[in-house]
Enzyme design. Sequence first.
Site, short mmCIF file in Angstrom:
data_model
loop_
_atom_site.label_atom_id
_atom_site.label_comp_id
_atom_site.label_asym_id
_atom_site.label_seq_id
_atom_site.Cartn_x
_atom_site.Cartn_y
_atom_site.Cartn_z
N ARG A 172 0.92 -1.32 -0.11
CA ARG A 172 0.19 -0.01 0.08
C ARG A 172 0.90 1.17 0.19
O ARG A 172 1.77 1.23 0.69
CB ARG A 172 -0.93 0.03 1.46
CG ARG A 172 -2.10 1.11 1.21
CD ARG A 172 -2.98 0.59 2.33
NE ARG A 172 -2.51 0.75 3.69
CZ ARG A 172 -2.49 1.89 4.36
NH1 ARG A 172 -3.15 3.09 3.61
NH2 ARG A 172 -1.94 1.84 5.56
N LYS A 183 2.57 -7.96 11.82
CA LYS A 183 2.24 -8.22 10.62
C LYS A 183 2.71 -9.40 10.09
O LYS A 183 3.69 -9.73 9.86
CB LYS A 183 2.75 -6.90 9.77
CG LYS A 183 1.90 -7.04 8.39
CD LYS A 183 2.27 -5.70 7.60
CE LYS A 183 1.67 -5.73 6.26
NZ LYS A 183 1.80 -4.41 5.46
N ARG A 222 -2.30 3.07 14.76
CA ARG A 222 -1.55 2.59 15.55
C ARG A 222 -2.19 2.74 17.01
O ARG A 222 -3.33 3.61 16.96
CB ARG A 222 -0.37 3.13 15.59
CG ARG A 222 -0.10 4.65 16.21
CD ARG A 222 1.35 4.89 16.32
NE ARG A 222 1.50 6.22 16.66
CZ ARG A 222 1.68 7.43 15.89
NH1 ARG A 222 1.18 7.22 14.67
NH2 ARG A 222 1.57 8.67 16.55
#
Length: 272
Positions: free
Chosen positions: A69, A134, A269
């Site tokens: 992204r 992730k 976050r």
Amino acid sequence: MSTCTDRSQLLDRDEILSHLAENSLAVDRLYVHREVNSTNLCLLEKNIDAQQLSGAVCVAEMQSAGRGRCDRIWVATPYCNVMLSASWHFELPAARLAGLSLAAAVSTIRALQDYGVGNVGLKWPNDIVWQEKKLGGLLVETRSAGQQSTLAIVGLGINVRLAEDDAALIDQPWVDLAAIIGVVDRNRLVAFIITRLHEMFREFATMGFAPFQPEWERLDVFANRWVCLQQGEHTIEGQVLGVDANGGLRVIDSLGIVKTFYTGDISLRPAT
């Protein structure tokens, strides 16, 4: 860049097909390569029309120009991970495909669960996470295929096994499947992902994001939590309320004002 020292189980077209249903569209539209510039481009550069590309899948051991992204470089140790793109022809304009990347993330989680990977969640808009580290991510590109039709390509990467020097290039907490479940049969996993993506494409074509929205919200690791969103020079704090019908993130700030954010260069976050 490192490569896996054990190449005993390379990605193999026949092996992937052995795990797919005989009537899968990928049976005659599956492209497996050692190296490509990117798996998305692998499909976009095929000299065939959009309808013939529907259901096509490109898988590669290595990408020379893979991107995530916001055009960020996608780090993946060659011959160790899953880098895959799947295309679908929708008889819908691109504006009707809002939420497709979130639906694709849900379908990827389903594939991981099919394989036996538990406790996997989602971070808006399209990160796949395990214990807030992730594990993978997705990117959707669209191309007009006529006045009321669109070719969509979902590109995704899953960390199966990352070498230490490649992992050092990643600027956020990460995890790979090797750390979660050990040895992974990548061909079988790829087949599970293809199956789930094709199921999702068919359902999305008729019902849009709505059938996937409740599941996405159940998988959201930031559900009901206070978060900080960074968009350029602007920082906003608020509590996550969920996503809307188009996949936008709904957040309520300290003044009780509800704001909705859509994909773009936004960093999300936990609030400190």
